[in-house]
Design a protein around this motif. Structure first.
Motif, PDB file in Angstrom:
ATOM      1  N   PHE A 196       0.742  -1.226  -0.096  1.00 49.20           N
ATOM      2  CA  PHE A 196       0.012   0.217  -0.017  1.00 49.20           C
ATOM      3  C   PHE A 196       0.855   1.249   0.145  1.00 49.20           C
ATOM      4  O   PHE A 196       1.818   1.498   0.607  1.00 49.20           O
ATOM      5  N   SER A 197       0.542   2.395  -0.766  1.00 51.05           N
ATOM      6  CA  SER A 197       1.137   3.598  -0.637  1.00 51.05           C
ATOM      7  C   SER A 197       0.038   4.892  -0.426  1.00 51.05           C
ATOM      8  O   SER A 197      -0.781   4.527  -0.938  1.00 51.05           O
ATOM      9  N   ALA A 198       0.532   5.668   0.175  1.00 50.37           N
ATOM     10  CA  ALA A 198      -0.398   6.658   0.604  1.00 50.37           C
ATOM     11  C   ALA A 198       0.693   8.169   0.828  1.00 50.37           C
ATOM     12  O   ALA A 198       1.391   8.070   1.705  1.00 50.37           O
ATOM     13  N   GLU A 199      -0.245   9.075   0.788  1.00 52.85           N
ATOM     14  CA  GLU A 199       0.387  10.369   1.205  1.00 52.85           C
ATOM     15  C   GLU A 199      -0.098  10.918   2.376  1.00 52.85           C
ATOM     16  O   GLU A 199      -1.380  10.954   2.659  1.00 52.85           O
ATOM     17  N   ILE A 200       0.575  10.967   3.665  1.00 55.29           N
ATOM     18  CA  ILE A 200       0.021  11.201   4.960  1.00 55.29           C
ATOM     19  C   ILE A 200       0.885  11.878   5.773  1.00 55.29           C
ATOM     20  O   ILE A 200       2.239  11.984   5.482  1.00 55.29           O
ATOM     21  N   TYR A 252       0.987  19.256   2.440  1.00 57.87           N
ATOM     22  CA  TYR A 252       1.499  18.209   1.856  1.00 57.87           C
ATOM     23  C   TYR A 252       1.943  17.166   2.899  1.00 57.87           C
ATOM     24  O   TYR A 252       2.022  17.378   3.760  1.00 57.87           O
ATOM     25  N   GLY A 253       1.923  15.834   2.498  1.00 57.84           N
ATOM     26  CA  GLY A 253       2.240  14.987   3.283  1.00 57.84           C
ATOM     27  C   GLY A 253       3.415  14.173   3.021  1.00 57.84           C
ATOM     28  O   GLY A 253       4.653  14.603   2.028  1.00 57.84           O
ATOM     29  N   LEU A 254       4.111  12.997   3.442  1.00 56.91           N
ATOM     30  CA  LEU A 254       5.000  12.217   3.021  1.00 56.91           C
ATOM     31  C   LEU A 254       4.464  10.921   2.168  1.00 56.91           C
ATOM     32  O   LEU A 254       3.407  10.464   2.870  1.00 56.91           O
ATOM     33  N   LEU A 255       5.025  10.587   1.234  1.00 60.26           N
ATOM     34  CA  LEU A 255       4.599   9.284   0.717  1.00 60.26           C
ATOM     35  C   LEU A 255       5.197   8.010   1.278  1.00 60.26           C
ATOM     36  O   LEU A 255       6.561   7.806   1.102  1.00 60.26           O
ATOM     37  N   LYS A 256       4.369   7.278   1.878  1.00 60.66           N
ATOM     38  CA  LYS A 256       4.645   6.141   2.559  1.00 60.66           C
ATOM     39  C   LYS A 256       4.424   4.946   1.964  1.00 60.66           C
ATOM     40  O   LYS A 256       3.600   4.756   1.199  1.00 60.66           O
ATOM     41  N   HIS A 257       5.196   3.854   2.188  1.00 63.19           N
ATOM     42  CA  HIS A 257       5.104   2.644   1.234  1.00 63.19           C
ATOM     43  C   HIS A 257       4.925   1.350   2.412  1.00 63.19           C
ATOM     44  O   HIS A 257       5.975   1.140   3.036  1.00 63.19           O
ATOM     45  N   TRP A 258       3.957   0.811   2.614  1.00 61.82           N
ATOM     46  CA  TRP A 258       3.776  -0.451   3.460  1.00 61.82           C
ATOM     47  C   TRP A 258       3.873  -1.849   2.638  1.00 61.82           C
ATOM     48  O   TRP A 258       3.297  -1.690   1.549  1.00 61.82           O
ATOM     49  N   PRO A 309      -5.187  12.993  -4.986  1.00 59.16           N
ATOM     50  CA  PRO A 309      -4.589  13.555  -6.489  1.00 59.16           C
ATOM     51  C   PRO A 309      -4.358  14.621  -6.417  1.00 59.16           C
ATOM     52  O   PRO A 309      -3.683  15.292  -6.944  1.00 59.16           O
ATOM     53  N   ASN A 310      -5.664  15.748  -5.984  1.00 58.20           N
ATOM     54  CA  ASN A 310      -5.613  16.872  -6.285  1.00 58.20           C
ATOM     55  C   ASN A 310      -5.031  17.716  -4.998  1.00 58.20           C
ATOM     56  O   ASN A 310      -5.594  18.974  -5.112  1.00 58.20           O
ATOM     57  N   PHE A 311      -4.575  17.278  -4.013  1.00 51.74           N
ATOM     58  CA  PHE A 311      -3.883  18.058  -2.871  1.00 51.74           C
ATOM     59  C   PHE A 311      -2.499  17.214  -2.537  1.00 51.74           C
ATOM     60  O   PHE A 311      -2.299  16.302  -2.784  1.00 51.74           O
ATOM     61  N   GLY A 312      -1.922  18.200  -1.892  1.00 51.77           N
ATOM     62  CA  GLY A 312      -0.130  17.625  -1.736  1.00 51.77           C
ATOM     63  C   GLY A 312       0.598  17.474  -2.526  1.00 51.77           C
ATOM     64  O   GLY A 312       0.480  18.383  -3.648  1.00 51.77           O
ATOM     65  N   ASN A 313       1.520  16.510  -2.606  1.00 56.34           N
ATOM     66  CA  ASN A 313       2.736  16.286  -3.558  1.00 56.34           C
ATOM     67  C   ASN A 313       2.453  15.542  -4.635  1.00 56.34           C
ATOM     68  O   ASN A 313       3.387  15.253  -5.408  1.00 56.34           O
ATOM     69  N   TYR A 314       1.636  14.297  -4.369  1.00 53.72           N
ATOM     70  CA  TYR A 314       1.551  13.181  -5.123  1.00 53.72           C
ATOM     71  C   TYR A 314       0.416  12.877  -5.746  1.00 53.72           C
ATOM     72  O   TYR A 314      -0.893  13.178  -4.923  1.00 53.72           O
ATOM     73  N   ARG A 315       0.272  12.567  -6.994  1.00 52.26           N
ATOM     74  CA  ARG A 315      -1.212  12.468  -7.649  1.00 52.26           C
ATOM     75  C   ARG A 315      -1.562  11.090  -7.508  1.00 52.26           C
ATOM     76  O   ARG A 315      -1.525  10.234  -8.485  1.00 52.26           O
ATOM     77  N   GLN A 316      -2.176  10.572  -6.368  1.00 50.78           N
ATOM     78  CA  GLN A 316      -2.586   9.426  -6.248  1.00 50.78           C
ATOM     79  C   GLN A 316      -3.633   9.460  -5.016  1.00 50.78           C
ATOM     80  O   GLN A 316      -3.371  10.277  -4.065  1.00 50.78           O
ATOM     81  N   GLY A 317      -4.295   8.373  -4.969  1.00 47.61           N
ATOM     82  CA  GLY A 317      -5.094   8.140  -3.763  1.00 47.61           C
ATOM     83  C   GLY A 317      -4.340   7.214  -2.868  1.00 47.61           C
ATOM     84  O   GLY A 317      -3.146   7.547  -2.613  1.00 47.61           O
ATOM     85  N   ILE A 318      -5.019   5.995  -2.514  1.00 46.42           N
ATOM     86  CA  ILE A 318      -4.124   5.037  -1.639  1.00 46.42           C
ATOM     87  C   ILE A 318      -4.215   4.014  -2.536  1.00 46.42           C
ATOM     88  O   ILE A 318      -5.091   3.105  -2.830  1.00 46.42           O
TER      89      ILE A 318
END
Length: 324
Positions: A196-200, A252-258, A309-318
């Motif tokens: 999983f990856s998410a900006e958080i 913005y957040g950090l893109l984390k990868h689980w 995807p339309n907030f923060g630094n990364y164009r993605q959801g979860i």
């Protein structure tokens, strides 16, 4: 050989709203990327791009604003033209004059190496952050779309509004959101790894860089581990954060990868628990659940922000990737 992709964004300002479109993706060779990097690693050229972001200028105007000789300015303009960062057009004026314009608003370069033959046995699903199936939220909390707030700020009832599906930012001090992804693993196969990856980030009043929060992740109701977010990031606008959202709010957040596989559970490659993919009983349910939250009794109950995807630094959801 690493590939380089440049994502070119176009900004359209209309009716007090900024719309952002990806209008083209350039696939460059490494040599081409190096040349672009060389060209913009110069203060004069960066200043030229900054001036051109306000509108077209000819070389005389650029020379005057930069306080540089005409010849020096012309050389730097030519270097920017050579790598297509600016364009020059002939326009009527006092005679015909050359006017320079910035070609792109932003270039984001991703560097990565891929195997020639990609793993075909992988399922990828990008879940919108507003598509949760269960939630619990305590103030400060709220939902934000690309253009406005959803419901009422700091009112947990807003998390049940139908408009939550349009959320591009959600936040709470204590609680969780739970998502259910369709289980698309073909019958007769088993999962070898799930990612999983998410900006958080944390959730503080306005924003606060030093604001730790213990964020817990559960998969199929099994806790896989805790990550401590260092802070709530603001003061500088996120790449995708809309203009109406004030800069002293979370940006913005950090893109984390689980990752969970046969060796345990990991975040950004660091092991966080002994829970393995076999412990998750993925083949026993028609869905794969993901819960992200902050426990009431957490050592650092510093809240949570999730970005779309339309907030923060990364164009993605979860994003979920399942290897089988």
């Amino acid at each position: 050989m690493p590939q380089v992709f440049c994502y070119i964004y176009y900004y359209n300002n209309c009716c007090n709203k900024t719309e952002v479109f990806i209008i083209k993706i350039l696939q460059l060779t490494m040599d081409e990327a190096v040349e672009i990097s060389k060209v913009i690693s110069n203060e004069h050229r960066m200043n030229i791009l900054k001036i051109l972001s306000t509108g077209p200028h000819n070389v005389n105007e650029l020379s005057e604003k930069l306080g540089l000789p005409f010849s020096t300015t012309a050389v730097n303009v030519k270097k920017l033209e050579d790598v297509n960062l600016i364009i020059t057009e002939l326009v009527p004026g006092r005679g015909t004059q050359k006017v320079n314009s910035k070609n792109y608003d932003r270039i984001i370069i991703d560097l990565f190496t891929e195997d020639v033959e990609k793993d075909k046995n992988v399922i990828t699903i990008d879940m919108p952050i507003g598509e949760y199936v269960d939630c619990q939220a305590e103030p400060s909390c709220g939902l934000v779309s690309e253009s406005d707030y959803i419901g009422i700020q700091d009112d947990p009832r807003s998390f049940y509004e139908p408009g939550r599906r349009e959320a591009q930012l959600l936040y709470f001090r204590v609680g969780y959101v739970e998502y259910r992804y369709p289980n698309r693993i073909p019958y007769g196969n088993i999962a070898s790894e799930i990612q999983f990856s998410a900006e958080i980030c944390s959730e503080a009043p306005y924003h606060k860089l030093d604001w730790p929060s213990d964020i817990t992740v559960w998969v199929n109701d099994i806790e896989i581990g805790i990550w401590t977010s260092p802070g709530d990031f603001g003061g500088e606008r996120g790449f995708n954060t809309p203009d109406w959202w004030l800069t002293y709010f979370t940006q913005y957040g950090l893109l984390k990868h689980w990752k969970i596989n046969s060796n345990g559970s990991f975040i950004d490659g660091v092991k966080i628990s002994e829970v393995t993919v076999n412990d998750l009983n993925i083949n026993e349910k028609p869905f794969i659940s993901l819960r992200i939250g902050v426990k009431r009794d957490a050592v650092n109950a510093g809240g949570l922000n999730l970005f779309g995807p339309n907030f923060g630094n990364y164009r993605q959801g979860i994003i979920m990737n399942v290897h089988y």
